[in-house]
Write a protein that holds these residues in place. Structure first.
Motif, short mmCIF file in Angstrom:
data_model
loop_
_atom_site.label_atom_id
_atom_site.label_comp_id
_atom_site.label_asym_id
_atom_site.label_seq_id
_atom_site.Cartn_x
_atom_site.Cartn_y
_atom_site.Cartn_z
N THR A 97 0.84 -1.21 0.00
CA THR A 97 0.00 0.00 0.00
C THR A 97 0.87 1.25 0.00
OG1 THR A 97 -1.66 -1.22 1.24
CG2 THR A 97 -1.85 1.18 1.26
N GLU A 123 -8.49 -4.99 -9.37
CA GLU A 123 -7.49 -4.48 -8.43
C GLU A 123 -7.98 -4.41 -6.98
OE1 GLU A 123 -4.29 -4.07 -9.47
OE2 GLU A 123 -5.24 -4.88 -11.26
N HIS A 124 -7.06 -4.68 -6.09
CA HIS A 124 -7.21 -4.41 -4.65
C HIS A 124 -7.32 -2.89 -4.48
CE1 HIS A 124 -5.69 -4.00 -0.47
NE2 HIS A 124 -5.93 -5.29 -0.30
N HIS A 125 -7.99 -2.44 -3.44
CA HIS A 125 -8.13 -0.99 -3.22
C HIS A 125 -6.77 -0.27 -3.26
CE1 HIS A 125 -12.03 -1.93 -0.77
NE2 HIS A 125 -12.21 -2.03 -2.08
N SER A 126 -5.72 -0.97 -2.79
CA SER A 126 -4.39 -0.34 -2.72
C SER A 126 -3.80 -0.06 -4.09
CB SER A 126 -3.41 -1.25 -1.97
OG SER A 126 -3.79 -1.37 -0.64
N SER A 176 -4.52 -11.82 -8.52
CA SER A 176 -5.66 -11.21 -7.82
C SER A 176 -5.86 -11.84 -6.45
CB SER A 176 -6.93 -11.40 -8.66
OG SER A 176 -8.08 -11.29 -7.84
N ASN A 177 -6.15 -11.00 -5.47
CA ASN A 177 -6.38 -11.51 -4.11
C ASN A 177 -7.81 -12.03 -3.94
OD1 ASN A 177 -7.23 -8.73 -4.31
ND2 ASN A 177 -7.68 -8.84 -2.13
N GLN A 205 0.39 -10.43 -3.98
CA GLN A 205 -0.05 -11.82 -3.86
C GLN A 205 0.88 -12.83 -4.51
OE1 GLN A 205 -2.38 -13.18 -2.08
NE2 GLN A 205 -3.16 -11.26 -1.31
N GLN A 365 -12.77 -8.31 0.77
CA GLN A 365 -11.36 -8.56 0.37
C GLN A 365 -10.68 -7.31 -0.18
OE1 GLN A 365 -11.26 -11.49 1.39
NE2 GLN A 365 -12.94 -12.69 0.66
N CYS A 366 -11.09 -6.13 0.29
CA CYS A 366 -10.51 -4.87 -0.20
C CYS A 366 -10.61 -4.78 -1.73
CB CYS A 366 -9.06 -4.72 0.22
SG CYS A 366 -8.86 -4.59 1.99
N ALA A 367 -11.72 -5.26 -2.25
CA ALA A 367 -11.92 -5.18 -3.70
C ALA A 367 -13.40 -4.90 -3.96
CB ALA A 367 -11.46 -6.45 -4.38
#
Ligand code: PLP
Length: 412
Positions: A97, A123-126, A176-177, A205, A365-367
């Motif tokens: 992040t 994408e993850h939020h980060s 992808s997470n 990841q 999952q922050c997505a």
């Protein structure tokens, strides 16, 4: 591939795994969130504080020299692990992040209205919000590259976007997470470079189970976290090609990153120190290097093959549970499998599974954009094995998930 005997020996290195939760042996399957830390890494942290601790790069005394040597050796270990050309390309941060925020803040200095920053829809939020915010600050446009029906990044749509000729940077996850999609990063970098677009790879990841050779893949920037590869929390890396890092100005200022400071103006150090203001997390970096040595001792190829096998077993088993919906069916899935069960809340599933000693993830999952806007499934459960999990643990987890889903359906 790691066999049962090898995995049993590996488990001895992870004291945390040997415990009971709610009267049952712990089965830890939330490795996409954080991996566990082997004893040698814990010992390295204790050893450094017990024998070598002092601030780095500042003093001539012996302890400071030892700490500095430890930090710079760690930089070399990271360089080797990701195949970077020089330690000048390795910036230590506090995690993925922080790495992406640092890059987005620096990159924003060159964004203008009319420029585009693109992110993939998985994408993850980060790897999304820092770019969204950089665009909002600079007037650049923020574009999303869609996925195909299986959950792979739509490369034809990406090329169409790139062909506009004004895409400054693409931010994309290696793995992808949520879906576990492993994107063809080499192909994506080649494609982007053909159109003059720079690529920032979120490797949070993938550093444990995929081989990342930044020169071979031709990535421009790569970000990752220590705590997802058996290292400690609070340490991460921003890799950048030297010529790109050299072209960027710092956005955080303070001790060590400066060359000359006058009341009127300041000049700055060379890369990578220019981007590491203040006291770095040198103990974290040293411990991350120990974690890398550990992963290499186990064998990167063995870890990769075995983790792919375990993820395949999870997917196969979930498919057999009635009413379970697995998210995505990408060409290559690694690290995790996410699922939901019609009519049941993932929070309830994960809570009841936890009562049986099994740790799996639930939530967004922050997505959020991926779950809400692509899959219409705001919250899910995720099973993410690591190389210290046994096949027996996967079977047990799947049996418990099946049992819990049945139970929750019965109580309605
Ligand atoms: N990117 C991806 C794909 C992730 O899975 C994560 C964490 O789960 C991050 C970024 C953020 O990593 P960190 O919280 O270590 O900064």
């Amino acid at each position: 591939m790691l066999d049962d005997k090898a995995v049993r020996a590996i488990r001895e290195d992870f004291p945390i795994l040997d415990q009971q939760l709610h009267g049952k042996p712990l089965v830890y399957l939330d490795n996409a969130a954080t991996t566990q830390v082997p004893r040698c890494v814990v010992e390295e942290i204790a050893r450094h504080y017990a024998t070598d601790n002092a601030n780095v790069h500042r003093s001539v005394h012996t302890l400071s020299s030892r700490s500095t040597k430890g930090l710079e050796n760690a930089r070399e270990t990271v360089r080797r692990y990701i195949g970077a050309a020089s330690t000048r390309e390795i910036v230590f941060t506090s995690g993925t992040t922080a790495s992406i925020n640092l890059l987005a803040s620096m990159w924003a200095a060159r964004l203008r209205p009319g420029d585009v920053v693109a992110v993939s829809a998985l994408e993850h939020h980060s790897s999304l919000v820092p770019w969204q915010q950089a665009c909002a600050r600079t007037g650049a446009s923020f574009e999303v590259v869609p996925l195909d029906a299986k959950g792979d990044v739509d490369l034809a749509a990406l090329e169409k976007l790139l062909a506009r000729g004004n895409v400054s940077l693409l931010s994309i996850a290696h793995a992808s997470n949520v879906l576990g999609t492993v994107s063809p990063i080499k192909e994506i970098c080649n494609l982007c470079h053909r159109y003059g677009t720079v690529v920032s790879v979120d490797a949070a990841q993938s550093t444990r189970h995929e081989t990342i050779d930044v020169c071979e893949l031709d990535c421009d920037f790569v970000s990752f976290s220590g705590h997802k590869m058996c290292g400690p929390t609070g340490i991460g890396v921003l890799y950048g090609k030297a010529e790109l890092l050299e072209s960027l100005g710092p956005v955080m200022f303070g001790g060590e990153m400066v060359d000359k400071v006058r009341f009127g103006e300041s000049t700055f150090e060379d890369i990578p120190i220019r981007f590491e203001p203040g006291t770095p997390n040198y103990v974290g970096a040293i411990a991350l290097a120990r974690a890398i040595d550990y992963l290499e001792d186990v064998g990167r190829e063995s870890i990769s093959v075995y983790e792919h096998f375990l993820v395949g077993e999870v997917e196969k088993g979930l498919k057999e549970i009635e009413g379970v919906r697995i998210l995505g069916a990408p060409v290559m899935r690694a690290g995790c499998v996410s699922f939901s069960a019609e009519g049941l809340h993932p929070f309830d599933i994960a809570s009841f599974v936890d009562k049986k000693g099994v740790a799996i993830r639930s939530g967004n999952q922050c997505a959020q954009p991926l779950l809400n806007e692509v899959y219409d499934d705001g919250s899910i459960c995720r099973i993410s094995p690591a190389f210290y999990n046994t096949q027996g643990e996967i079977e047990e987890c799947l049996a418990i998930v099946d049992e819990v889903i049945g139970f929750l359906r019965r109580i309605g």
